[in-house]
Design a protein around this motif. Structure first.
Motif, PDB file in Angstrom:
ATOM      1  N   ILE A 116       0.831  -1.202   0.000  1.00  0.00           N
ATOM      2  CA  ILE A 116       0.000   0.000   0.000  1.00  0.00           C
ATOM      3  C   ILE A 116       0.866   1.253   0.000  1.00  0.00           C
ATOM      4  CG2 ILE A 116      -1.764   1.275   1.277  1.00  0.00           C
ATOM      5  CD1 ILE A 116      -2.830  -1.439   2.240  1.00  0.00           C
ATOM      6  N   GLU A 117       2.005   1.205   0.685  1.00  0.00           N
ATOM      7  CA  GLU A 117       2.943   2.330   0.627  1.00  0.00           C
ATOM      8  C   GLU A 117       3.480   2.525  -0.785  1.00  0.00           C
ATOM      9  OE1 GLU A 117       4.673   2.336   5.215  1.00  0.00           O
ATOM     10  OE2 GLU A 117       5.650   1.132   3.648  1.00  0.00           O
ATOM     11  N   GLY A 118       3.704   1.420  -1.502  1.00  0.00           N
ATOM     12  CA  GLY A 118       4.120   1.523  -2.898  1.00  0.00           C
ATOM     13  C   GLY A 118       3.047   2.157  -3.767  1.00  0.00           C
ATOM     14  N   ALA A 119       1.782   1.805  -3.494  1.00  0.00           N
ATOM     15  CA  ALA A 119       0.679   2.421  -4.234  1.00  0.00           C
ATOM     16  C   ALA A 119       0.583   3.914  -3.943  1.00  0.00           C
ATOM     17  CB  ALA A 119      -0.635   1.724  -3.872  1.00  0.00           C
ATOM     18  N   LEU A 120       0.864   4.292  -2.700  1.00  0.00           N
ATOM     19  CA  LEU A 120       0.875   5.711  -2.345  1.00  0.00           C
ATOM     20  C   LEU A 120       1.962   6.459  -3.110  1.00  0.00           C
ATOM     21  CD1 LEU A 120       0.321   5.688   1.520  1.00  0.00           C
ATOM     22  CD2 LEU A 120      -0.941   7.084  -0.125  1.00  0.00           C
ATOM     23  N   ALA A 121       3.129   5.860  -3.224  1.00  0.00           N
ATOM     24  CA  ALA A 121       4.237   6.511  -3.925  1.00  0.00           C
ATOM     25  C   ALA A 121       3.914   6.711  -5.394  1.00  0.00           C
ATOM     26  CB  ALA A 121       5.516   5.685  -3.764  1.00  0.00           C
ATOM     27  N   SER A 122       3.287   5.724  -6.028  1.00  0.00           N
ATOM     28  CA  SER A 122       2.938   5.855  -7.452  1.00  0.00           C
ATOM     29  C   SER A 122       1.731   6.763  -7.652  1.00  0.00           C
ATOM     30  CB  SER A 122       2.657   4.472  -8.048  1.00  0.00           C
ATOM     31  OG  SER A 122       1.522   3.883  -7.442  1.00  0.00           O
ATOM     32  N   GLY A 123       0.993   7.046  -6.561  1.00  0.00           N
ATOM     33  CA  GLY A 123      -0.179   7.909  -6.694  1.00  0.00           C
ATOM     34  C   GLY A 123       0.168   9.326  -7.114  1.00  0.00           C
ATOM     35  N   LEU A 124       1.377   9.800  -6.788  1.00  0.00           N
ATOM     36  CA  LEU A 124       1.787  11.137  -7.190  1.00  0.00           C
ATOM     37  C   LEU A 124       1.805  11.254  -8.709  1.00  0.00           C
ATOM     38  CD1 LEU A 124       2.844  13.946  -6.523  1.00  0.00           C
ATOM     39  CD2 LEU A 124       5.154  12.985  -6.396  1.00  0.00           C
ATOM     40  N   SER A 125       2.296  10.217  -9.373  1.00  0.00           N
ATOM     41  CA  SER A 125       2.307  10.205 -10.837  1.00  0.00           C
ATOM     42  C   SER A 125       0.884  10.229 -11.384  1.00  0.00           C
ATOM     43  CB  SER A 125       3.057   8.966 -11.341  1.00  0.00           C
ATOM     44  OG  SER A 125       3.022   8.891 -12.746  1.00  0.00           O
ATOM     45  N   ALA A 126      -0.005   9.465 -10.772  1.00  0.00           N
ATOM     46  CA  ALA A 126      -1.406   9.436 -11.229  1.00  0.00           C
ATOM     47  C   ALA A 126      -2.081  10.786 -11.036  1.00  0.00           C
ATOM     48  CB  ALA A 126      -2.168   8.341 -10.477  1.00  0.00           C
ATOM     49  N   ARG A 127      -1.791  11.461  -9.921  1.00  0.00           N
ATOM     50  CA  ARG A 127      -2.382  12.789  -9.686  1.00  0.00           C
ATOM     51  C   ARG A 127      -1.876  13.799 -10.698  1.00  0.00           C
ATOM     52  NH1 ARG A 127      -2.214  14.622  -3.516  1.00  0.00           N
ATOM     53  NH2 ARG A 127      -3.184  16.434  -4.486  1.00  0.00           N
ATOM     54  N   ARG A 128      -0.585  13.709 -11.045  1.00  0.00           N
ATOM     55  CA  ARG A 128      -0.043  14.624 -12.055  1.00  0.00           C
ATOM     56  C   ARG A 128      -0.692  14.378 -13.409  1.00  0.00           C
ATOM     57  NH1 ARG A 128       6.294  14.370 -10.209  1.00  0.00           N
ATOM     58  NH2 ARG A 128       6.231  16.155  -8.795  1.00  0.00           N
ATOM     59  N   LEU A 129      -0.950  13.106 -13.718  1.00  0.00           N
ATOM     60  CA  LEU A 129      -1.601  12.804 -14.986  1.00  0.00           C
ATOM     61  C   LEU A 129      -3.025  13.337 -14.997  1.00  0.00           C
ATOM     62  CD1 LEU A 129      -1.636  11.487 -17.733  1.00  0.00           C
ATOM     63  CD2 LEU A 129      -2.120   9.288 -16.644  1.00  0.00           C
ATOM     64  N   ARG A 130      -3.717  13.208 -13.882  1.00  0.00           N
ATOM     65  CA  ARG A 130      -5.097  13.688 -13.817  1.00  0.00           C
ATOM     66  C   ARG A 130      -5.171  15.213 -13.830  1.00  0.00           C
ATOM     67  NH1 ARG A 130      -8.400  15.063  -9.375  1.00  0.00           N
ATOM     68  NH2 ARG A 130     -10.604  14.988  -9.934  1.00  0.00           N
ATOM     69  N   GLU A 131      -4.282  15.875 -13.096  1.00  0.00           N
ATOM     70  CA  GLU A 131      -4.363  17.326 -12.930  1.00  0.00           C
ATOM     71  C   GLU A 131      -3.511  18.093 -13.931  1.00  0.00           C
ATOM     72  OE1 GLU A 131      -3.196  17.880  -8.898  1.00  0.00           O
ATOM     73  OE2 GLU A 131      -4.925  16.775  -8.084  1.00  0.00           O
ATOM     74  N   GLY A 132      -2.511  17.425 -14.514  1.00  0.00           N
ATOM     75  CA  GLY A 132      -1.632  18.090 -15.465  1.00  0.00           C
ATOM     76  C   GLY A 132      -0.270  18.381 -14.856  1.00  0.00           C
ATOM     77  N   VAL A 133       0.779  18.199 -15.649  1.00  0.00           N
ATOM     78  CA  VAL A 133       2.144  18.481 -15.221  1.00  0.00           C
ATOM     79  C   VAL A 133       2.397  19.983 -15.374  1.00  0.00           C
ATOM     80  CG1 VAL A 133       4.581  18.045 -15.714  1.00  0.00           C
ATOM     81  CG2 VAL A 133       2.917  16.180 -15.872  1.00  0.00           C
ATOM     82  N   MET A 134       3.005  20.591 -14.369  1.00  0.00           N
ATOM     83  CA  MET A 134       3.279  22.021 -14.386  1.00  0.00           C
ATOM     84  C   MET A 134       4.691  22.284 -14.906  1.00  0.00           C
ATOM     85  SD  MET A 134       2.558  25.177 -13.948  1.00  0.00           S
ATOM     86  CE  MET A 134       0.954  25.125 -13.104  1.00  0.00           C
ATOM     87  N   ILE A 135       4.777  23.053 -15.989  1.00  0.00           N
ATOM     88  CA  ILE A 135       6.058  23.467 -16.559  1.00  0.00           C
ATOM     89  C   ILE A 135       6.129  24.983 -16.480  1.00  0.00           C
ATOM     90  CG2 ILE A 135       7.524  23.505 -18.612  1.00  0.00           C
ATOM     91  CD1 ILE A 135       6.102  20.983 -19.557  1.00  0.00           C
ATOM     92  N   ALA A 136       7.187  25.510 -15.886  1.00  0.00           N
ATOM     93  CA  ALA A 136       7.374  26.961 -15.805  1.00  0.00           C
ATOM     94  C   ALA A 136       8.462  27.383 -16.786  1.00  0.00           C
ATOM     95  CB  ALA A 136       7.744  27.374 -14.388  1.00  0.00           C
ATOM     96  N   ILE A 137       8.170  28.440 -17.558  1.00  0.00           N
ATOM     97  CA  ILE A 137       9.158  29.030 -18.458  1.00  0.00           C
ATOM     98  C   ILE A 137       9.752  30.242 -17.758  1.00  0.00           C
ATOM     99  CG2 ILE A 137       9.549  30.096 -20.705  1.00  0.00           C
ATOM    100  CD1 ILE A 137       7.259  28.548 -21.832  1.00  0.00           C
ATOM    101  N   ILE A 138      11.045  30.192 -17.493  1.00  0.00           N
ATOM    102  CA  ILE A 138      11.699  31.284 -16.787  1.00  0.00           C
ATOM    103  C   ILE A 138      12.836  31.826 -17.635  1.00  0.00           C
ATOM    104  CG2 ILE A 138      11.084  30.377 -14.518  1.00  0.00           C
ATOM    105  CD1 ILE A 138      13.985  29.384 -14.262  1.00  0.00           C
ATOM    106  N   GLY A 139      13.256  33.039 -17.356  1.00  0.00           N
ATOM    107  CA  GLY A 139      14.360  33.636 -18.084  1.00  0.00           C
ATOM    108  C   GLY A 139      14.356  35.135 -17.928  1.00  0.00           C
ATOM    109  N   PRO A 140      15.399  35.802 -18.421  1.00  0.00           N
ATOM    110  CA  PRO A 140      15.476  37.261 -18.313  1.00  0.00           C
ATOM    111  C   PRO A 140      14.461  37.930 -19.235  1.00  0.00           C
ATOM    112  CG  PRO A 140      17.270  36.421 -19.649  1.00  0.00           C
ATOM    113  CD  PRO A 140      16.572  35.222 -19.088  1.00  0.00           C
ATOM    114  N   PRO A 141      14.205  39.227 -19.040  1.00  0.00           N
ATOM    115  CA  PRO A 141      13.279  39.941 -19.933  1.00  0.00           C
ATOM    116  C   PRO A 141      13.748  39.876 -21.385  1.00  0.00           C
ATOM    117  CG  PRO A 141      13.760  41.255 -17.979  1.00  0.00           C
ATOM    118  CD  PRO A 141      14.701  40.094 -17.952  1.00  0.00           C
ATOM    119  N   ASN A 142      12.753  39.792 -22.281  1.00  0.00           N
ATOM    120  CA  ASN A 142      13.002  39.814 -23.723  1.00  0.00           C
ATOM    121  C   ASN A 142      13.792  38.617 -24.244  1.00  0.00           C
ATOM    122  OD1 ASN A 142      11.520  41.989 -24.550  1.00  0.00           O
ATOM    123  ND2 ASN A 142      13.256  43.138 -25.362  1.00  0.00           N
ATOM    124  N   ALA A 143      13.810  37.515 -23.505  1.00  0.00           N
ATOM    125  CA  ALA A 143      14.463  36.300 -24.017  1.00  0.00           C
ATOM    126  C   ALA A 143      13.569  35.553 -24.992  1.00  0.00           C
ATOM    127  CB  ALA A 143      14.857  35.397 -22.859  1.00  0.00           C
TER     128      ALA A 143
END
Length: 455
Positions: A202-229
């Motif tokens: 069950i602890e293993g299922a909990l650990a893999s649940g994070l991947s399932a939640r990301r799939l359901r809710e969407g993976v967050m990607i941030a674009i960062i950089g200096p101005p005008n890049a």
């Protein structure tokens, strides 16, 4: 016991070629017979093209397909019929008015059809949640995960754990009830090993649940950089639309702009952030300072980062941005269209900061095939557990499993057998809550009210 009969439109709102109206309950057959003009009910689960009438005056409402599902072989487990009408508003209004006027029929509440399927034992709570996720799925990967859950992928796991717990509990109960009987000497040790094994699973299922939640809710990607890049131009090209304002003026983006995308069938939220730059105290206005603060916050919470730089500045790149990058980042050297011959050695310039660097042009699109391929590779790695098997994708799932593990970890083979039995009972109850069969009335009201009318 449900005594009333409900109806609702089950297809999407608005004008369409077909509108589906569903009716469920003990008077469904009687209502359908009246709308067919007394001609009798159609064969079960066979589509019939026929005229349907308003029982009040016998006037034809439409010529449509009719489907009849007698209990218990229906979605709700009750008598159900569907009218597949032409999708004009007037047709739909006439059909709904005729049903509303029939004695014993009423409009359905949100989620009431699915609630009846649950109450009648045709769906457990994880399957209900899978159905809700399937209705709202926006990407191929989300569709697959939701369908696996609807078809019982999670239920099978939980029921297997329940079966093992019930066996353990039955043996301990026998020990309590019949203490004078000869029981195997290694029984206690066997119980402890099985409980430990269950807890680890069950602890293993909990650990893999994070991947399932990301799939359901969407993976967050941030674009960062200096101005005008070119961060906003990159997000617009990924989105294939003008999602962010693009300007030659530095600092145009002052707040975080989020865009929801499907990249190679995976759900992604890409955040365009305010430009990062070093400045002396008092040089930045309050709005730009707040935008930079939010950019850093979003970078710290994102699943991974795209660090964007102007290729013409290489190798003197913005230290503020470099300081936020990690091994989970991609470095994008933008504006390759403004450099006559980009040096291929740039692609290996900073392996200690990022495993991959890509030269791109947000104007010409050069390098974007490589960028999308790199993103797909990372998404598959990030979501590998969820892609391989059904995962526990909701916070509710996580809490139930954690409570179960806590009870199993409290199991002490040296304790009194009554205390051992109680811990197993608690673990069983938490799994029962996960499937929705124990102490869940308040929870059910919250879950089912989020469904649309007619589902």
């Amino acid at each position: 016991m449900v005594s009333d009969t409900i109806f609702a439109m089950s297809s999407g709102a608005g004008r369409a070629g077909i509108a589906v109206v569903r009716t469920s309950g003990p008077r469904a057959g009687e209502a359908l017979g009246a709308m067919l003009g007394g001609k009798g009910l159609p064969q079960p689960r066979r589509a019939l093209l026929t005229a349907v009438v308003d029982p009040r005056d016998g006037i034809t409402i439409d010529r449509c397909l009719v489907l009849w599902f007698p209990a218990p072989s229906s979605f709700t487990g009750e008598d159900v019929f569907e009218l597949h009408l032409h999708g004009g508003r007037a047709v739909l209004d006439a059909a709904l008015a005729a049903l509303a006027a029939f004695p014993g029929l009423r409009p359905a509440e949100p989620g009431e059809f699915t609630r009846r399927a649950f109450d009648n034992g045709l769906l457990d709570l994880t399957a209900v949640e899978g159905l809700a996720d399937l209705i709202t799925a926006e990407t191929e990967a989300q569709r697959r995960q939701a369908l696996r859950q609807l078809e019982g992928g999670l239920s099978a796991k939980v029921q297997a754990w329940q079966t093992r717990l019930v066996k353990l509990l039955a043996e301990i109960e026998a020990w309590i009830d019949f203490p004078d009987e000869d029981l195997p000497e290694n029984l206690v040790a066997g119980h402890a090993r099985e409980v430990e094994k269950l807890a680890l699973e069950i602890e293993g299922a909990l650990a893999s649940g994070l991947s399932a939640r990301r799939l359901r809710e969407g993976v967050m990607i941030a674009i960062i950089g200096p101005p005008n890049a070119g961060k906003s131009s990159i997000i617009n090209r990924l989105a294939k639309r003008d999602a962010a304002i693009v300007s030659e003026i530095a600092g145009t983006t002052r707040d975080v702009v989020e865009v929801h995308l499907s990249l190679s069938g995976f759900p992604v939220t890409v955040a365009d952030t305010a430009g990062l730059r070093e400045a002396e105290a008092g040089e930045l206005d309050p709005i730009e300072r707040e935008g930079i603060r939010r950019s850093r916050d979003r970078a710290s919470s994102a699943d991974f980062l795209l660090g964007v730089f102007d290729l013409r500045d290489f190798p003197e790149l913005d230290r503020e941005t470099l300081g936020l990058l990690s091994e989970k980042s991609l470095v994008l050297l933008n504006k390759a269209d403004l450099v006559s011959e980009p040096d291929a050695s740039l692609l290996q310039w900073q392996s200690g900061i990022a495993p991959e660097t890509i030269c791109i042009s947000a104007v010409s699109g050069a390098g974007f095939n490589a960028l999308e391929a790199a993103l797909e590779k990372r998404l598959r790695a990030e979501l590998s557990d969820a892609l391989a098997a059904p995962g526990f994708s909701r916070l509710r799932h996580e809490q139930c499993l954690r409570d179960c593990v806590v009870a199993l970890r409290r199991f002490d083979p040296r304790a009194e057998v009554e205390l051992q039995a109680e811990e197993l009972r608690i673990a069983l109850r938490t799994l029962g809550r996960l499937l929705g069969r124990v102490d869940v009335e308040d929870l059910l009201d919250v879950i089912f009210r989020d469904f649309c009318i007619g589902k």
